[in-house]
Design a protein around this motif. Structure first.
Motif, PDB file in Angstrom:
ATOM      1  N   LEU A   3       0.855  -1.183   0.000  1.00 23.81           N
ATOM      2  CA  LEU A   3       0.000   0.000   0.000  1.00 23.81           C
ATOM      3  C   LEU A   3       0.888   1.228   0.000  1.00 23.81           C
ATOM      4  N   TYR A  21      -4.420  -6.932  -5.154  1.00 26.73           N
ATOM      5  CA  TYR A  21      -3.568  -6.693  -3.990  1.00 26.73           C
ATOM      6  C   TYR A  21      -3.122  -8.008  -3.358  1.00 26.73           C
ATOM      7  N   LEU A  77      -1.072  -1.076  -4.470  1.00 26.79           N
ATOM      8  CA  LEU A  77      -2.299  -0.284  -4.445  1.00 26.79           C
ATOM      9  C   LEU A  77      -1.955   1.062  -3.821  1.00 26.79           C
ATOM     10  N   LEU A 136      -8.351   4.040   1.402  1.00 26.51           N
ATOM     11  CA  LEU A 136      -7.692   2.753   1.571  1.00 26.51           C
ATOM     12  C   LEU A 136      -7.692   2.294   3.024  1.00 26.51           C
ATOM     13  N   PHE A 188      -8.454  -1.520   3.636  1.00 28.35           N
ATOM     14  CA  PHE A 188      -7.218  -2.236   3.340  1.00 28.35           C
ATOM     15  C   PHE A 188      -6.222  -2.101   4.496  1.00 28.35           C
TER      16      PHE A 188
END
Length: 204
Positions: free
Chosen positions: A5, A120, A126, A136, A154
């Motif tokens: 991320l 992902y 991402l 996110l 996430f």
């Protein structure tokens, strides 16, 4: 194996994010991998074409060879199987800034969000800047209601405060009382971090 991320604080194409974004490309697999720009957050004020083109030019200038902006602008396009398939096959998915509430509501429960999770989990990067970074995480600040809202999740137990060096830091006090126990992550403009169990930080 889950990917990475990348959370950025805004003003993402101002020039100082070149090194972090090149690193994101490296983590994604190099300059030949599919890079897809998600301009949804800019669609709330009909700015998605300009914003998407800016993202494409930026990553092309960094050396990416397979990059374009997806026409993911509303609930219908978020559930378009072809768009979802493009996302699923991407190795770097980059969500632009704009309106976090619109972005989060458009993606929630959609085929495109499912495809993001699948990409992902398969190792894709991402990334998001400003509104893109906000959604996110488990919570984001709805700027219209000034209330924290649950989002794509996430990154659990985190709420990002983008533009922290300008106006974002002003959100911390009210959010701290509304989200007890949640990490408030302030990120300055033209600054970002990459989540790999919190071990690596990308800055300008």
């Amino acid at each position: 194996m889950a990917g990475y991320l990348v959370l950025e604080g805004g003003a993402e194409f101002g020039g100082k994010m070149a090194d972090p974004d090149r690193q994101a490309l490296v983590l994604a697999g190099g300059m030949e991998v599919p890079v897809r720009i998600i301009p949804t957050a800019a669609a709330a004020d009909n700015n998605q074409v300009r914003a998407g083109n800016n993202g494409v030019r930026w990553f092309q200038d960094l050396g990416a060879r397979d990059v374009f902006s997806l026409p993911l602008i509303d609930d219908t396009s978020a559930n378009d199987p072809q768009i979802a398939d493009e996302i699923r096959q991407s190795r770097l998915i980059y969500m632009l800034g704009g309106f976090p509430g619109y972005l989060g509501k458009t993606l929630a429960g959609s085929l495109s969000l499912q495809a993001m999770h699948e990409a992902y989990e398969a190792g894709a990067v991402l990334a998001g800047s400003s509104a893109g970074a906000m959604v996110l995480c488990q919570y984001y600040l709805d700027q219209q209601t000034q209330k924290p809202m649950p989002d794509l999740g996430f990154l659990r137990n985190v709420c990002v405060l983008p533009h922290h060096n300008t106006f974002g830091k002003g959100w911390a006090k009210s959010l701290g009382s509304k989200l007890p126990g949640v990490v408030l992550l302030g990120i300055d403009e033209q600054t970002g971090l990459i989540d790999d169990v919190g071990e690596q930080r990308l800055t300008d």
